[in-house]
Design a protein around this motif. Structure first.
Motif, mmCIF file in Angstrom:
data_model
loop_
_atom_site.group_PDB
_atom_site.id
_atom_site.type_symbol
_atom_site.label_atom_id
_atom_site.label_comp_id
_atom_site.label_asym_id
_atom_site.label_seq_id
_atom_site.Cartn_x
_atom_site.Cartn_y
_atom_site.Cartn_z
ATOM 1 N N VAL A 88 0.863 -1.180 0.000
ATOM 2 C CA VAL A 88 0.000 0.000 0.000
ATOM 3 C C VAL A 88 0.897 1.226 0.000
ATOM 4 O O VAL A 88 1.662 1.457 0.935
ATOM 5 C CB VAL A 88 -0.912 0.026 1.247
ATOM 6 C CG1 VAL A 88 -1.804 1.257 1.227
ATOM 7 C CG2 VAL A 88 -1.751 -1.247 1.310
ATOM 8 N N ILE A 485 -7.347 -3.938 0.097
ATOM 9 C CA ILE A 485 -6.619 -3.854 -1.164
ATOM 10 C C ILE A 485 -6.098 -5.226 -1.581
ATOM 11 O O ILE A 485 -6.233 -5.647 -2.738
ATOM 12 C CB ILE A 485 -5.469 -2.852 -1.051
ATOM 13 C CG1 ILE A 485 -6.017 -1.430 -0.884
ATOM 14 C CG2 ILE A 485 -4.550 -2.921 -2.275
ATOM 15 C CD1 ILE A 485 -4.970 -0.407 -0.533
ATOM 16 N N ASN A 489 -7.102 -7.337 -4.904
ATOM 17 C CA ASN A 489 -6.066 -7.675 -5.881
ATOM 18 C C ASN A 489 -5.967 -9.181 -6.120
ATOM 19 O O ASN A 489 -5.551 -9.618 -7.202
ATOM 20 C CB ASN A 489 -4.716 -7.139 -5.424
ATOM 21 C CG ASN A 489 -4.585 -5.644 -5.634
ATOM 22 O OD1 ASN A 489 -5.331 -5.043 -6.409
ATOM 23 N ND2 ASN A 489 -3.641 -5.019 -4.937
ATOM 24 N N MET A 620 -5.344 3.396 -3.444
ATOM 25 C CA MET A 620 -5.283 1.995 -3.624
ATOM 26 C C MET A 620 -4.330 1.708 -4.746
ATOM 27 O O MET A 620 -4.728 1.504 -5.853
ATOM 28 C CB MET A 620 -6.682 1.600 -3.996
ATOM 29 C CG MET A 620 -7.032 0.266 -4.026
ATOM 30 S SD MET A 620 -8.699 0.118 -4.324
ATOM 31 C CE MET A 620 -8.773 -1.453 -3.829
ATOM 32 N N ASN A 621 -3.026 1.783 -4.440
ATOM 33 C CA ASN A 621 -2.013 1.640 -5.476
ATOM 34 C C ASN A 621 -2.366 2.525 -6.665
ATOM 35 O O ASN A 621 -2.408 2.107 -7.802
ATOM 36 C CB ASN A 621 -1.868 0.191 -5.904
ATOM 37 C CG ASN A 621 -1.252 -0.639 -4.806
ATOM 38 O OD1 ASN A 621 -1.331 -0.282 -3.642
ATOM 39 N ND2 ASN A 621 -0.640 -1.728 -5.150
ATOM 40 N N ILE A 625 -9.734 5.058 -3.060
ATOM 41 C CA ILE A 625 -10.770 4.184 -2.545
ATOM 42 C C ILE A 625 -11.783 4.964 -1.736
ATOM 43 O O ILE A 625 -12.653 4.394 -1.111
ATOM 44 C CB ILE A 625 -10.196 3.039 -1.691
ATOM 45 C CG1 ILE A 625 -9.495 3.581 -0.445
ATOM 46 C CG2 ILE A 625 -9.251 2.202 -2.505
ATOM 47 C CD1 ILE A 625 -9.057 2.490 0.505
#
Length: 630
Positions: A88, A485, A489, A620-621, A625
C-alpha cells in the motif's frame, strides 16, 4: 488516461489522472510556422494557454509560500511506490515525481511543457517525440535524461500495475535519440490519445533503482524530480513532504502559483470518526467529506459558527463514474445476470437516500454519470450502428427500452421488488424453500460484503434485511485498508463497494477496466472478472474513436451494454465537492471546473506556527478508494 492515470496513479492521488477528456483531432500549439515542436498538446480544440503563457488562470501568484497543509489519511502504508501491485503506497507520492508534461485543471484534456520542453507529433499520430528540458534535474541535482525516461517506461511495462501495461501496449519501439530526446513509435495511428497518455509518464532515476527490485514493496525513498521530497516518515503512521527549495521547475509556467505549502503531511488514522475528531480539534487542516449524515449534522459547534472552520460545497463538472456494489463474476453464483438483477432489486436506494443521506444523492444509472457520455433513451444513430452487429448477443430489450433502475416509494416496503426478485432467481435455477433460497443441491444462496469502513454498515444492514426476505443469507466482512486492497487484488471477495472513476475522454484505461485479457490479472482494474467479447469490441471502438462524435457514441454503447449486463448494483453520486478547512487555509477565488486544485491553495502568512503538517485521501495503489458515504 487522464484522471484515471492520475487516481490510479495518484493516489495514484491521481496520476491515473486518467485525465481522459474531450476529443476530436489532437491540436497542438506551434512555436513558429516552420518549427514542428509544440509546447502543448490537446485532445479537443486549441490549448487555452499559448506559447507565451506565464501561469494557469486559477492560481494566485501572490500567495504566501510557507506554512503547512495537514490532512488525514486512512489505514497505513508500507512503501512509496504507487505503481506496483504489492503493498500500500503512502498518500502523496505523486509529489515526488514530475511527468513529461503537466495537465491543466481548467481544460478537458490538455498538457503543457514540464520535463518535456517541447513535443513533436506527426499528422497521422503514429509516433511522438519528446524534447526534454536541459534544466531538468532530480532532487539530488543529477541530470534527468532520455535514458531515465526509457528506463521508466520499460520498468513500468515489466513490473508496473497492469493498467499501465494496458495503456502503453500499443507502443512498439522506444528510441533514445540523444541525451535529451526520446521517441515512441506506435503500432498504428488508430489510438488518438496515446501521445497524451505518454506525456503523463512520471520519470524515475535509472541510477537510483540499480540493484533494487522495483516490484517489491519497501520503504526505500525513491529519488524524484518533483516539487517535494520526503523529509521524514513514521512507517504506516505519518509522512512529511517538504518542498524542495532547489526544485528545478519551480519557475515554469505550469508551476507558478502552485505548491505553496512548505510542508504537506499525511497523518494516518485507523478509524474515520477519530480522523473527524482530529479535524475538529485542529490537528487536521483540510477535510473532504464523503458521509452525508456527517455533513448534515456533524459540522456544528463553536468552530463553525465563529468562522474558524469554513464549510462549503463546490460544484464541479467531472464525470462521477460508477459507485456500486461490484460482483465477483468469477463465482458461479453470480454468473447468471438474472441473479445479479434480482439481488439489485432488493437494494432500496430511495429509502436509503431519504433515511440515511438526507436526500443528498442521485441514483447512478450510468458508468459515466454526470456527463454526456452516459447512455440515454434507446440507441440510435452511430450508437445503434455500433450495437447492431451484436444484436444476437445482447438482450432484445436493450434496443427497444431505455435502461432504468426500479424505484420504490422510499417507505421501506419492497413487496413488488421481492416478487420480481424471486421470479428472476427461479429462472436462474434457484428455489425458495422453507424461507431459504437454495440451488438444486439444497445449498442456500449466501453473500459476503467486503468493506473497510464500519460506517458503511448502516447502508448494508437494511439491504441485508431485504435479502433475507427472499431467502438470501449475507454477512459483512470488515477489514482494514491494507487487507481490503490485498483481497481485491487477489479476487478474494463476493461483493465489494468502490467508485470506478471516469473522465471526459475515456480511452486506453477502459481496456484494463473491462477487457477480457485483464480479467484474471492481479492488480487489474477489471476486479469483477468481466470477460465478454461484445464489451471487448466496444472498448476497442472507444479507444479507436476518430473524433468526439464517434467517441461519445462508442462510450454510450459500452455504457449501455455494461448496464444491461447488470454487473453491478448501482449506488449514488453527487456533483459537488463537500469540503471543510480551517480559516488559515485559503484557496483561489475561482477554482478550475475539473479539480479542487489543492496544490494552488495556501496558508495565511500571519498564521504560520512553524509546525509541519498532515495530508491525504486514501489510495489503492494509485486508485482512490474514497467514496460517498463510506
Amino acid at each position: 488516461m487522464r484522471k484515471l492515470l492520475r487516481t490510479i496513479l495518484l493516489s495514484f492521488s491521481a496520476l491515473l489522472s486518467l485525465s481522459l477528456l474531450l476529443f476530436t483531432q489532437p491540436v497542438f500549439a506551434t512555436l513558429n510556422e516552420s518549427e514542428p515542436r509544440r509546447h502543448a498538446i490537446s485532445m479537443h480544440g486549441d490549448p487555452v494557454y499559448g506559447l507565451d503563457f506565464t501561469h494557469f488562470n486559477y492560481v494566485n501568484l501572490n500567495a504566501p509560500r510557507t506554512g503547512s497543509l495537514r490532512r488525514a489519511a486512512m489505514g497505513s502504508f508500507d512503501n512509496f511506490n504507487a505503481y506496483i501491485v504489492k503493498g500500500v503506497a503512502a498518500d502523496g507520492t505523486s509529489y515526488l515525481f514530475d511527468t513529461l508534461m503537466q495537465q491543466s485543471s481548467d481544460e478537458a484534456f490538455t498538457l503543457y511543457a514540464l520535463v518535456a520542453e517541447f513535443i513533436e507529433v506527426p499528422d497521422d499520430r503514429s509516433w511522438v517525440r519528446f524534447h526534454l528540458n536541459p534544466k531538468a534535474r532530480f532532487s539530488d541535482g543529477s541530470a534527468l535524461t532520455a535514458a531515465d525516461v526509457k528506463f521508466t517506461f520499460d520498468v513500468l511495462m515489466e513490473k508496473g500495475v497492469p493498467q499501465l501495461r494496458a495503456q502503453y501496449k500499443e507502443v512498439t519501439k522506444v528510441e533514445v535519440e540523444s541525451e535529451s530526446v526520446i521517441k515512441f513509435s506506435f503500432k498504428d495511428n488508430k489510438n488518438k490519445e496515446l501521445a497524451l497518455i505518454l506525456a503523463q509518464l512520471p520519470v524515475f532515476s535509472e541510477k537510483d533503482w540499480q540493484g533494487k527490485d522495483f516490484a517489491k514493496a519497501t520503504l526505500h525513498v525513491p529519488l524524484g524530480s518533483g516539487p517535494y521530497t520526503i523529509k521524514s516518515f513514521d512507517a504506516g503512521r505519518s509522512i512529511d513532504y517538504q518542498r524542495n527549495d532547489n526544485y528545478w521547475a519551480k519557475d515554469l509556467p505550469v508551476n507558478r502559483g502552485r505548491y505553496n505549502f512548505r510542508h504537506v503531511i499525511f497523518d494516518y488514522y485507523k478509524d474515520g470518526s477519530i480522523a473527524f475528531e482530529a479535524f475538529k480539534a485542529g490537528e487536521v487542516d483540510f477535510r473532504s467529506e464523503n458521509i452525508s449524515k456527517q455533513w448534515a449534522t456533524g459540522y456544528q459547534g463553536k468552530q463553525f459558527t465563529s468562522g474558524n472552520i469554513i464549510k462549503e460545497e463546490i460544484q464541479h463538472q467531472n464525470p462521477q463514474g460508477m459507485q456500486a456494489f461490484w460482483f465477483n463474476l468469477r463465482k458461479d453464483k453470480f454468473k447468471d445476470p438474472n441473479v445479479r438483477k434480482a439481488l439489485g432489486l432488493m437494494f432500496d436506494f430511495e429509502w436509503t437516500n431519504k433515511t440515511l443521506f438526507y436526500g443528498a444523492y442521485k441514483r447512478s444509472e450510468s458508468f459515466f454519470s454526470n456527463s454526456e457520455l452516459a447512455a440515454r433513451g434507446i440507441p440510435e444513430g452511430d450508437e445503434l450502428a455500433l450495437l447492431t452487429p451484436f444484436k444476437a448477443q445482447l438482450p432484445p430489450a436493450l434496443f427497444t427500452q431505455a435502461y432504468t433502475l426500479d424505484k420504490t416509494k422510499g417507505d421501506g416496503r419492497v413487496r413488488k421488488q421481492q416478487r420480481q426478485a424471486i421470479s428472476l432467481l427461479k429462472q436462474a435455477g434457484w428455489t425458495l424453500k422453507s424461507g431459504k433460497m437454495v440451488d438444486a443441491k439444497g445449498k442456500q444462496l449466501s453473500l459476503e460484503f467486503l468493506v473497510y469502513s464500519p460506517s458503511f454498515e448502516r447502508v448494508i444492514q437494511p439491504f441485508r434485511k431485504n435479502l433475507q426476505r427472499i431467502g438470501v443469507a449475507s454477512e459483512i466482512r470488515i477489514v482494514d485498508v491494507s487487507q481490503y486492497i490485498n483481497r481485491l487484488n487477489s479476487f478474494d471477495f463476493d461483493i465489494y463497494t468502490l467508485i470506478q472513476a471516469q473522465s471526459l475522454s475515456p480511452g486506453n484505461e477502459q481496456l484494463s477496466m473491462w477487457g477480457s485479457e485483464f480479467a484474471n490479472v492481479p492488480g487489474t482494474l477489471n476486479r469483477i472478472g468481466l470477460e465478454d467479447p461484445v464489451v471487448d469490441e466496444l472498448v476497442t471502438a472507444v479507444i479507436n474513436a476518430t473524433d468526439r462524435k464517434n467517441l461519445v457514441a462508442a462510450t454510450r454503447a459500452l455504457d449501455r451494454v455494461l448496464l444491461w449486463k447488470n454487473v453491478v448494483i448501482p449506488q449514488w453520486h453527487i456533483s459537488s465537492y463537500r469540503v471543510a478547512y480551517w480559516q488559515q487555509i485559503q484557496r483561489p477565488e475561482k477554482l478550475p471546473q475539473y479539480s479542487l486544485a489543492i496544490d494552488s491553495w495556501w496558508q495565511k502568512a500571519d498564521t504560520v506556527s512553524g509546525q509541519a503538517a498532515i495530508g491525504g485521501s486514501s489510495t489503492m495503489n494509485g486508485l482512490s478508494i474514497s467514496r460517498q458515504d463510506n
